[in-house]
Design an enzyme around this catalytic site. Structure first.
Site, mmCIF file in Angstrom:
data_model
loop_
_atom_site.group_PDB
_atom_site.id
_atom_site.type_symbol
_atom_site.label_atom_id
_atom_site.label_comp_id
_atom_site.label_asym_id
_atom_site.label_seq_id
_atom_site.Cartn_x
_atom_site.Cartn_y
_atom_site.Cartn_z
ATOM 1 C CG ASP A 293 14.864 -9.828 4.408
ATOM 2 O OD1 ASP A 293 14.948 -9.421 3.234
ATOM 3 O OD2 ASP A 293 13.784 -9.942 5.015
ATOM 4 C CE LYS B 29 2.837 -22.466 -0.888
ATOM 5 N NZ LYS B 29 3.583 -22.764 0.329
ATOM 6 C CB SER C 173 7.078 -22.313 -1.328
ATOM 7 O OG SER C 173 7.667 -23.399 -1.946
#
Length: 523
Positions: A309, A323, A298
């Site tokens: 990214d 998750k 999470s």
């Protein structure tokens, strides 16, 4: 090799009143109250009233409601859950980052509450409680020999700030009972376990969860490391099950430039909310590494995904849990709560890292265990990611969605599966139990030793290694640890350091031959 899971006792190595393993996988924007008002009773309300008023036998309708809510939520997703009052209270304390208590780490040894160590500068330390003491009575309440549940023990020791409790302890070294008065105080529950230099220019910060205080703890540690000369940084998110996503976002902001996307969410209506970095980053340059494993979930994945990214740093380790759901909390008057999934989150490239739960909750959570048996924890080629969910970072690096963050640098659990089994054993509660029992037998063996003297003692002796092997066999496990002696001795020394000194000393030892850390330091 045969390992019987029933012989893995869990060490309650917790700060008093935490009492639970945090976390399933909490990842919600905050503690939001959301009550829907409806003047007409629904079928469930009518049924409960009917049972209360008319059913022939006496029943606990609260229990019926709890089971009903659980059954409803089980039809949704694995992270929409019901929390009964006792569990909700304990989690809330942990996520708040402090509680009011007496300030001890303890272990239920046989039938007694045994003190592992007191919290530094906490109420118990100031009152004279010592490691190895057994708390027999809290005021007039008997605590030993009753097999009391953990939450009952906590309730006897917690109270209002400034209130006084008289405990009766048995001190083994003095062979007598002693009455001690303790004034309860606010005890911090730290979410940053360590902030230290790995070498003169590389800092290391270990985050165990994302609580209300995590960003502040992290910023304090980062500032200290920069002052000590850190030019590059390692953030350790291994075994971090998540927490408040705002805390992960705030930490990511320290590394990303103004207006870089950190994360975005999409709800049922298709509404998208994007969160961008600000100008406030204090570590926007310098090498950055993030360590993850199969238990990083999470909020940990939000932070790792934002770094990966945006091509800001290198992700090292093994595929994360997977998750990508966001929860909102609805609180009830009785202290219970429901956490309901209200959105999905996406990393900056647009990927969802939520793994499938189409086969039900049981299979969903078993997926993490299956990585051990299918070889994924030992071999990068065994990682299964949907090739259709392919994304590109700004610099052209290929990343995948659909089931966790795949690291840029894969580090196996261990080079061979036998060593991997040993590593899993060493991270179970059995090691903590063994160390406690050794210290309980002869705490004087370490009396007066400095940390460096302690380390030298542990390196020279095989006494505890040999004793641990016997302890494993007598616990019913057919497992020979001779082939992994150096690994076992390192973990033993680290656990002794944790119980004798501090959490940071545990990491100082455990990281010395850590495969993920070594892959970075050698670069």
């Amino acid at each position: 090799m045969k390992i019987n899971s029933k012989y893995f006792p869990t060490l309650l190595f917790v700060t008093l009143a935490l009492g639970i393993l945090l976390g399933g996988w909490l990842n919600f924007p905050g503690q939001n109250q959301f009550f829907a008002k409806n003047n007409s009773k629904n079928k469930l309300n009518k049924l409960i009233d009917f049972i209360n008023n008319e059913y022939v036998d006496s029943v606990n309708t609260d229990s019926i409601v709890s089971h009903t809510v659980d059954a409803i939520l089980a039809e949704l997703d694995p992270h929409s859950i019901y929390l009964p009052p006792s569990e909700q209270t304990q989690i809330a304390e942990s996520m708040r980052g402090d509680f009011v208590g007496i300030g001890v780490n303890f272990y239920m040894y046989k039938d007694s509450l045994a003190i592992i160590k007191t919290i530094e500068n906490g109420p118990s330390e100031k009152a004279g409680i010592k490691s190895g003491d057994r708390i027999l009575y809290a005021d007039k309440t008997k605590l030993f020999g009753r097999k009391l549940p953990t939450d009952t023990l906590f309730s006897k020791l917690k109270g209002e700030e400034g209130s006084e409790i008289e405990v009766t302890v048995y001190r083994k070294s003095a062979r007598k009972n002693i009455k001690i008065k303790i004034k309860r105080g606010v005890i911090p529950i730290k979410s940053v376990d360590a902030a230290a230099l790995l070498n003169p220019t590389t800092g290391y910060i270990k985050i165990n969860r994302f609580a209300e205080t995590t960003y502040d703890e992290f910023k304090t540690g980062l500032t200290k490391l920069k002052q000590e000369g850190a030019k590059s940084l390692v953030i350790d998110l291994r075994n971090n099950g998540g927490g408040y996503m705002e805390q992960a976002i705030a930490i990511a902001d320290e590394f990303l430039k103004d207006k870089q996307l950190i994360v975005f969410t999409k709800n049922k209506k298709g509404t998208i909310e994007k969160t961008f970095a600000t100008k406030a980053g204090s570590f926007e340059t310098g090498d950055l590494f993030v360590l993850i494993d199969e238990n990083s979930a999470s909020a940990s994945e939000i932070l790792a995904g934002a770094i990966q990214d945006n091509d800001r740093g290198t992700i090292v380790g093994r595929r994360s849990f997977g998750k990508g759901l966001v929860q909102r909390e609805m609180d009830f008057d009785d202290g219970s709560a429901v956490r309901l999934t209200i959105a999905r989150y996406y990393t900056p490239t647009g990927r969802s890292i939520q793994k499938s739960y189409s086969k039900g909750n049981e299979e969903y959570f078993k997926e993490s265990d299956s990585r051990f048996t299918n070889g994924e924890l030992f071999n990068k080629d065994s990682i299964k990611t949907p090739k259709t969910l392919k994304y590109k970072t700004p610099k052209g690096k290929i990343v995948y969605g659909g089931g966790g963050i795949v690291p840029d640098i894969f580090i196996p659990l261990e080079t061979d599966q036998e060593k991997g089994h040993t590593a899993y054993l060493l991270q179970s509660g059995i090691l903590g139990q063994f160390v406690f029992e050794q210290l309980d037998r002869d705490r004087d063996a370490f009396k007066g030793l400095s940390f460096e003297q302690f380390r030298a003692k542990m390196e020279k002796t095989d006494l505890y290694f040999d004793a641990f092997q016997k302890f494993i066999f007598t616990s019913g496990m057919d497992m020979n640890i001779d082939k992994n002696k150096s690994l076992v001795k390192r973990f033993l020394a680290a656990e002794f350091a944790r119980q004798l000194f501090s959490e940071s000393k545990f990491y100082e030892i455990i990281l010395q031959d850590d495969a993920m850390v070594n892959s970075i330091i050698k670069k």
